[in-house]
Scaffold this motif. Structure first.
Motif, short mmCIF file in Angstrom:
data_model
loop_
_atom_site.label_atom_id
_atom_site.label_comp_id
_atom_site.label_asym_id
_atom_site.label_seq_id
_atom_site.Cartn_x
_atom_site.Cartn_y
_atom_site.Cartn_z
N SER A 24 0.86 -1.34 0.46
CA SER A 24 -0.28 0.22 0.15
C SER A 24 0.58 1.17 -0.07
O SER A 24 1.65 1.33 0.78
CB SER A 24 -1.09 -0.20 1.32
N VAL A 25 0.92 1.90 -1.48
CA VAL A 25 1.55 3.47 -0.91
C VAL A 25 1.38 4.48 -0.14
O VAL A 25 1.88 5.10 0.55
CB VAL A 25 1.09 3.82 -2.21
N ASP A 26 0.04 4.27 0.34
CA ASP A 26 -0.63 4.79 0.12
C ASP A 26 -0.30 5.03 2.61
O ASP A 26 0.36 5.84 2.91
CB ASP A 26 -2.29 4.83 1.02
N GLN A 27 -0.10 3.41 2.90
CA GLN A 27 0.36 3.21 3.59
C GLN A 27 1.73 3.13 3.83
O GLN A 27 2.57 4.15 5.58
CB GLN A 27 0.17 1.88 4.34
N LEU A 28 2.38 3.19 2.76
CA LEU A 28 4.46 3.98 3.02
C LEU A 28 4.46 5.05 3.41
O LEU A 28 4.83 5.71 3.68
CB LEU A 28 4.98 2.60 1.67
N GLN A 29 3.65 6.18 2.53
CA GLN A 29 3.73 7.45 2.28
C GLN A 29 3.57 7.82 3.72
O GLN A 29 4.10 8.40 4.84
CB GLN A 29 2.66 7.93 1.92
N LYS A 30 2.28 7.72 4.92
CA LYS A 30 1.92 7.74 6.37
C LYS A 30 3.36 7.08 7.52
O LYS A 30 3.08 8.46 8.16
CB LYS A 30 0.45 7.11 6.98
N ALA A 31 3.83 5.97 6.85
CA ALA A 31 4.97 5.46 6.99
C ALA A 31 6.03 6.55 7.75
O ALA A 31 6.75 7.42 8.99
CB ALA A 31 5.28 4.17 7.35
N ILE A 45 11.18 4.51 0.65
CA ILE A 45 9.80 3.42 0.07
C ILE A 45 9.34 2.62 -1.15
O ILE A 45 9.91 3.48 -1.68
CB ILE A 45 8.46 4.81 0.83
N PHE A 46 8.97 1.49 -0.77
CA PHE A 46 9.29 0.78 -2.08
C PHE A 46 7.99 0.42 -2.11
O PHE A 46 7.36 -1.00 -1.33
CB PHE A 46 10.68 -0.30 -2.29
N SER A 47 6.97 0.44 -3.11
CA SER A 47 5.77 -0.47 -3.09
C SER A 47 6.12 -2.07 -3.86
O SER A 47 5.70 -1.51 -4.90
CB SER A 47 4.33 0.30 -3.57
N ALA A 48 5.74 -2.69 -3.13
CA ALA A 48 5.61 -4.88 -4.24
C ALA A 48 5.03 -5.21 -3.49
O ALA A 48 5.00 -5.03 -2.23
CB ALA A 48 7.44 -4.75 -4.47
N ASP A 49 5.00 -6.07 -3.90
CA ASP A 49 4.11 -7.58 -3.19
C ASP A 49 5.46 -8.45 -2.87
O ASP A 49 6.13 -8.86 -4.12
CB ASP A 49 3.06 -8.29 -4.63
N VAL A 50 5.72 -9.00 -1.85
CA VAL A 50 6.84 -10.36 -1.50
C VAL A 50 6.31 -11.03 -2.21
O VAL A 50 7.40 -12.34 -2.46
CB VAL A 50 6.61 -10.54 0.06
#
Ligand SMILES: NC(=O)C1=CN([C@@H]2O[C@H](COP(=O)(O)OP(=O)(O)OC[C@H]3O[C@@H](n4cnc5c(N)ncnc54)[C@H](OP(=O)(O)O)[C@@H]3O)[C@@H](O)[C@H]2O)C=CC1
Ligand SMILES: CCCCCCCCCCCCCCCC(=O)[C@@H](N)CO
Length: 256
Positions: A24-31, A45-50
Motif C-alpha cells: 500500500s503506497v498510502d500506508q507507506l507514505q504515512k509510515a 519507500i518501495f511498493s511491492a508484493d513480496v
C-alpha cells in the motif's frame, strides 16, 4: 501501528537509514511521514508484493546497501483446519514463507558484497505460534515454524560472511492486522493466546532491535517466550538471548 513500523522507528531513533517495503503506497507514505516527523533520518519507500520476486528484486536493488534486513511482513487468518479453505492456507504460505524466501534471495548477494564486512543481520518475524503449534493456527504455525528451518540452515551458510540470523517470537500484539483476526478467532484460540498477555508494537520493536544488536538467534519477547526458547532449543544456534542477563549479573556480583 504495525510491528514493522515500530521496528523502523526504533532503528530510526538510533540513526539508521530506513527503507520500507509493503504493497500500500498510502500506508507507506504515512509510515514515512511518521518516521520523518520524529527523527532526522533518510527514509525510502518501495511498493511491492513480496510474492512477486521481480518486483522485490527491483526494490531491493534500488534501496542500496543493507546492513540489517528485517523480514517482517506476514498475514494471519485464524480458523480451525477443517473449516479453513486451502486457498487461505496457500495465501499464508505464499506470503509468509515464499515471500520471505523472495526477499532474502534478492537481498543476500548485496549483503554479501557489502564493503566494510562488519556484522550484518537478517531478522525473521516468527511468532509464539512458531514456537508452539497453536489451535486455529495450523497453516500460520506451519509458515512460522518454516522460517525457523530457513534461519537455521541459512545461518550455517552465511556465518562466514559475518551475517547473523535472528528469529523474533512475539505473543499477540496490538496492531492494525490483529484487529480483524481477533474478531474471527475461535474461542479456544482466544483462551490459549490470552495466557501470554498482549504486547504493544513499540515494545516488540524495541526488543527486536535490541536482540538484533546483541546478535541473538532467538529473540523471545517476554518471560514465557524465553522459557519456550529453552524448551524448544533443538539444535538452533545457541547464542540465545536468555543468557544475556549473565553479562549484567556478573559485574553486579563483583560490585561494579
Ligand atoms: N500482531 C500479532 O499479534 C503478531 C504478529 N506477528 C507477526 O508480525 C508480523 C507483523 O504483524 P502485524 O504488525 O500484526 O501485521 P499488520 O497486518 O499490521 O502489518 C503487516 C505488514 O505486512 C505488509 N504485507 C502484508 N502482505 C504483504 C505482501 N504480500 N507484500 C508486501 N507486504 C505485505 C503489510 O502491508 P501491505 O498490506 O500494504 O502490503 C503491512 O505493512 C507478521 O509477520 C506477523 O505474522 C507475530 C506474532 C504476533
Ligand atoms: C513456560 C511455557 C509457557 C507456555 C505458554 C504457551 C502459550 C502459547 C501461546 C501461543 C500464542 C500464539 C499467539 C500468536 C499470535 C500471532 O502470531 C498473531 N499473528 C495472531 O493473530
Amino acid at each position: 501501528m504495525g510491528i514493522g513500523l515500530a521496528i523502523a522507528k526504533q532503528a530510526a531513533s538510533e540513526g539508521a537509514r530506513i527503507s520500507l517495503l509493503a504493497r500500500s503506497v498510502d500506508q507507506l507514505q504515512k509510515a514515512k511521514e511518521s518516521i520523518c516527523q520524529a527523527y532526522e533520518v533518510e527514509v525510502s519507500i518501495f511498493s511491492a508484493d513480496v510474492r512477486d520476486y521481480d518486483a522485490v528484486e527491483r526494490a531491493i536493488n534500488e534501496a542500496g546497501s543493507i546492513d540489517v534486513l528485517v523480514v517482517n511482513h506476514g498475514v494471519y487468518y485464524v480458523e480451525e483446519f477443517e473449516t479453513q479453505g486451502l486457498d487461505v492456507m496457500k495465501t499464508m504460505i505464499d506470503v509468509n514463507l515464499m515471500g520471505s524466501f523472495n526477499v532474502i534471495k534478492a537481498a543476500l548477494p548485496l549483503m554479501k558484497d557489502r564493503k566494510d564486512k562488519g556484522p550484518a543481520s537478517i531478522a525473521l518475524m516468527s511468532s509464539m505460534a512458531g514456537q508452539v503449534g497453536t489451535y486455529g493456527f495450523a497453516a500460520y504455525s506451519a509458515t512460522k515454524f518454516g522460517l525457523r528451518g530457513l534461519a537455521e540452515a541459512l545461518q550455517q551458510e552465511v556465518l562466514e560472511n559475518n551475517i547473523h540470523l535472528s528469529l523474533i517470537f512475539p505473543p499477540v500484539t496490538e496492531t492494525p492486522g490483529f484487529e480483524p483476526a481477533r474478531k474471527t478467532m475461535p474461542e479456544i484460540t482466544k483462551i490459549i493466546s490470552s495466557t501470554s498477555a498482549g504486547m504493544k508494537a513499540e515494545e516488540v520493536g524495541k526488543i527486536t532491535i535490541q536482540g538484533i544488536k546483541s546478535g541473538s538467534f532467538s529473540i523471545p519477547c517476554k518471560l514465557d517466550g524465553r522459557a519456550l526458547v529453552i524448551a524448544t532449543a533443538g539444535l538452533s544456534p545457541q547464542r540465545c538471548s536468555s543468557w544475556r542477563p549473565l553479562k549484567w549479573f556478573l559485574p553486579v556480583c563483583f560490585g561494579l
